[in-house]
Design a protein around this motif. Sequence first.
Motif, PDB file in Angstrom:
ATOM      1  N   VAL A 184       0.860  -1.191   0.000  1.00  0.00           N
ATOM      2  CA  VAL A 184       0.000   0.000   0.000  1.00  0.00           C
ATOM      3  C   VAL A 184       0.892   1.236   0.000  1.00  0.00           C
ATOM      4  CG1 VAL A 184      -1.754   1.324   1.224  1.00  0.00           C
ATOM      5  CG2 VAL A 184      -1.845  -1.188   1.242  1.00  0.00           C
ATOM      6  N   ALA A 185       0.554   2.218  -0.852  1.00  0.00           N
ATOM      7  CA  ALA A 185       1.274   3.488  -0.899  1.00  0.00           C
ATOM      8  C   ALA A 185       0.251   4.599  -1.082  1.00  0.00           C
ATOM      9  CB  ALA A 185       2.284   3.501  -2.037  1.00  0.00           C
ATOM     10  N   GLY A 186       0.034   5.395  -0.021  1.00  0.00           N
ATOM     11  CA  GLY A 186      -0.945   6.472  -0.084  1.00  0.00           C
ATOM     12  C   GLY A 186      -2.350   5.933  -0.263  1.00  0.00           C
ATOM     13  N   ASP A 187      -3.009   6.370  -1.342  1.00  0.00           N
ATOM     14  CA  ASP A 187      -4.381   5.943  -1.591  1.00  0.00           C
ATOM     15  C   ASP A 187      -4.460   4.814  -2.612  1.00  0.00           C
ATOM     16  OD1 ASP A 187      -3.535   7.440  -3.726  1.00  0.00           O
ATOM     17  OD2 ASP A 187      -5.432   8.501  -4.014  1.00  0.00           O
ATOM     18  N   VAL A 188      -3.323   4.171  -2.890  1.00  0.00           N
ATOM     19  CA  VAL A 188      -3.274   3.102  -3.889  1.00  0.00           C
ATOM     20  C   VAL A 188      -2.730   1.825  -3.256  1.00  0.00           C
ATOM     21  CG1 VAL A 188      -2.332   2.374  -6.116  1.00  0.00           C
ATOM     22  CG2 VAL A 188      -2.919   4.778  -5.743  1.00  0.00           C
ATOM     23  N   GLY A 189      -3.350   0.705  -3.593  1.00  0.00           N
ATOM     24  CA  GLY A 189      -2.885  -0.596  -3.132  1.00  0.00           C
ATOM     25  C   GLY A 189      -2.515  -1.474  -4.316  1.00  0.00           C
ATOM     26  N   GLY A 190      -1.560  -2.350  -4.107  1.00  0.00           N
ATOM     27  CA  GLY A 190      -1.133  -3.228  -5.187  1.00  0.00           C
ATOM     28  C   GLY A 190      -0.972  -4.664  -4.707  1.00  0.00           C
ATOM     29  N   THR A 191      -1.436  -5.601  -5.523  1.00  0.00           N
ATOM     30  CA  THR A 191      -1.311  -7.021  -5.208  1.00  0.00           C
ATOM     31  C   THR A 191      -0.525  -7.703  -6.314  1.00  0.00           C
ATOM     32  OG1 THR A 191      -3.448  -7.035  -4.069  1.00  0.00           O
ATOM     33  CG2 THR A 191      -2.556  -9.164  -4.734  1.00  0.00           C
ATOM     34  N   LEU A 192       0.523  -8.425  -5.934  1.00  0.00           N
ATOM     35  CA  LEU A 192       1.359  -9.144  -6.890  1.00  0.00           C
ATOM     36  C   LEU A 192       0.971 -10.611  -6.920  1.00  0.00           C
ATOM     37  CD1 LEU A 192       3.904  -9.680  -8.684  1.00  0.00           C
ATOM     38  CD2 LEU A 192       5.186  -9.910  -6.537  1.00  0.00           C
ATOM     39  N   HIS A 193       0.880 -11.150  -8.127  1.00  0.00           N
ATOM     40  CA  HIS A 193       0.657 -12.590  -8.286  1.00  0.00           C
ATOM     41  C   HIS A 193       1.600 -13.104  -9.360  1.00  0.00           C
ATOM     42  CE1 HIS A 193      -1.238 -16.487  -8.404  1.00  0.00           C
ATOM     43  NE2 HIS A 193      -1.396 -16.375  -9.718  1.00  0.00           N
ATOM     44  N   ILE A 194       2.208 -14.258  -9.083  1.00  0.00           N
ATOM     45  CA  ILE A 194       3.123 -14.888 -10.034  1.00  0.00           C
ATOM     46  C   ILE A 194       2.628 -16.294 -10.303  1.00  0.00           C
ATOM     47  CG2 ILE A 194       5.502 -15.596 -10.484  1.00  0.00           C
ATOM     48  CD1 ILE A 194       6.455 -13.472  -8.582  1.00  0.00           C
ATOM     49  N   GLU A 195       2.452 -16.617 -11.558  1.00  0.00           N
ATOM     50  CA  GLU A 195       2.041 -17.954 -11.935  1.00  0.00           C
ATOM     51  C   GLU A 195       3.267 -18.733 -12.426  1.00  0.00           C
ATOM     52  OE1 GLU A 195      -1.023 -17.545 -14.824  1.00  0.00           O
ATOM     53  OE2 GLU A 195      -2.429 -16.582 -13.439  1.00  0.00           O
ATOM     54  N   PRO A 196       3.374 -19.993 -12.017  1.00  0.00           N
ATOM     55  CA  PRO A 196       2.335 -20.786 -11.342  1.00  0.00           C
ATOM     56  C   PRO A 196       2.442 -20.755  -9.822  1.00  0.00           C
ATOM     57  CG  PRO A 196       4.118 -22.204 -12.099  1.00  0.00           C
ATOM     58  CD  PRO A 196       4.477 -20.810 -12.534  1.00  0.00           C
ATOM     59  N   ASN A 197       1.299 -20.535  -9.183  1.00  0.00           N
ATOM     60  CA  ASN A 197       1.123 -20.703  -7.734  1.00  0.00           C
ATOM     61  C   ASN A 197       2.054 -19.855  -6.881  1.00  0.00           C
ATOM     62  OD1 ASN A 197      -0.803 -22.738  -8.276  1.00  0.00           O
ATOM     63  ND2 ASN A 197       0.834 -24.240  -8.485  1.00  0.00           N
ATOM     64  N   SER A 236       7.698 -17.082 -15.999  1.00  0.00           N
ATOM     65  CA  SER A 236       6.708 -16.842 -14.940  1.00  0.00           C
ATOM     66  C   SER A 236       5.809 -15.683 -15.364  1.00  0.00           C
ATOM     67  CB  SER A 236       7.389 -16.503 -13.613  1.00  0.00           C
ATOM     68  OG  SER A 236       8.176 -17.586 -13.145  1.00  0.00           O
ATOM     69  N   GLN A 237       4.506 -15.908 -15.338  1.00  0.00           N
ATOM     70  CA  GLN A 237       3.548 -14.851 -15.649  1.00  0.00           C
ATOM     71  C   GLN A 237       3.316 -14.002 -14.402  1.00  0.00           C
ATOM     72  OE1 GLN A 237       2.448 -14.304 -18.729  1.00  0.00           O
ATOM     73  NE2 GLN A 237       3.580 -16.100 -19.478  1.00  0.00           N
ATOM     74  N   VAL A 238       3.585 -12.719 -14.522  1.00  0.00           N
ATOM     75  CA  VAL A 238       3.490 -11.795 -13.381  1.00  0.00           C
ATOM     76  C   VAL A 238       2.422 -10.748 -13.686  1.00  0.00           C
ATOM     77  CG1 VAL A 238       4.753 -10.124 -11.967  1.00  0.00           C
ATOM     78  CG2 VAL A 238       5.935 -12.146 -12.866  1.00  0.00           C
ATOM     79  N   TRP A 239       1.547 -10.507 -12.716  1.00  0.00           N
ATOM     80  CA  TRP A 239       0.575  -9.430 -12.887  1.00  0.00           C
ATOM     81  C   TRP A 239       0.336  -8.704 -11.575  1.00  0.00           C
ATOM     82  CZ3 TRP A 239      -3.663 -10.245  -9.870  1.00  0.00           C
ATOM     83  CH2 TRP A 239      -4.081 -11.557  -9.614  1.00  0.00           C
ATOM     84  N   PHE A 240      -0.096  -7.441 -11.716  1.00  0.00           N
ATOM     85  CA  PHE A 240      -0.313  -6.572 -10.564  1.00  0.00           C
ATOM     86  C   PHE A 240      -1.751  -6.054 -10.589  1.00  0.00           C
ATOM     87  CE2 PHE A 240       4.094  -6.332 -11.820  1.00  0.00           C
ATOM     88  CZ  PHE A 240       4.797  -6.447 -10.621  1.00  0.00           C
ATOM     89  N   ALA A 241      -2.472  -6.296  -9.523  1.00  0.00           N
ATOM     90  CA  ALA A 241      -3.810  -5.730  -9.365  1.00  0.00           C
ATOM     91  C   ALA A 241      -3.658  -4.421  -8.590  1.00  0.00           C
ATOM     92  CB  ALA A 241      -4.719  -6.700  -8.627  1.00  0.00           C
ATOM     93  N   VAL A 242      -3.731  -3.303  -9.291  1.00  0.00           N
ATOM     94  CA  VAL A 242      -3.566  -1.980  -8.681  1.00  0.00           C
ATOM     95  C   VAL A 242      -4.951  -1.362  -8.499  1.00  0.00           C
ATOM     96  CG1 VAL A 242      -2.451   0.268  -8.884  1.00  0.00           C
ATOM     97  CG2 VAL A 242      -1.343  -1.766  -9.856  1.00  0.00           C
TER      98      VAL A 242
END
Length: 232
Positions: A65-78, A87-93
């Motif tokens: 979390v930074a200020g008013d924004v949050g970020g979630t990292l996920h790396i596939e697989p598992n 490795s597939q990497v994505w960020f839910a901002v």
Amino acid sequence: MSPQQNRGKLSLFSGSIPMSQKQRHHLLKGISWKSQGTIKYLLFLSFLVISVTNPYPASAHKVEVAGDVGGTLHIEPNDNPRAGEPSQVWFAVTRRGGKVIPLAQCNCRLAVYAEPYATGEPALLEPRLEAVAAERYQGIPGTEIIFPKPGIYELQLNGKPVSGERFKPFKFKFEVTVAGGSTQNTQIQRDVNGDLVEGESQKLPIWAIALSIFGFIGILVVVLRNMRGGGE
């Protein structure tokens, strides 16, 4: 126990005195219970060895979390990346309240550093981000990364709003542990300076192999003890 009783007990197993049907039933029942107990114990040891020799369990999504924004990292697989493997990497901002910030609304940049690194040191990798769809998110930042070797890496995601969007600039730092790859081929990729980065898949750690050996030795000892006990 008297010598006569001892001789009677020995003769029962040596066959000099025939056993009755009831005696044979109790004897077989006792051996059956011992065998079942041995099998259960061996299975327990086997599962214990397998669980201990897996040094890189899957981890949950990482959140910053930074200020008013949050970020979630996920790396596939598992969430368990391996060296030399894509490795597939994505960020839910998301903004405060849960509204997603797609890549189209964010000038985002990703940099990958190998730990430890010095301040001001250039990034090991700077993968290009693309809009991807993952789980319930649409158009979020994502990319493919091939980590050159096992170890700890830091993924830095920097972002600021494009013209007309309202959220504060942010900088997320995610620590990622990369395990040894399962393939035997050497993977080659280019870093941001155009130089070749070579990463070799790593074999199972020595301590894990040693634990496996000790586990099987323990199983062998238990089997031998039960065989000796059954023959007495």
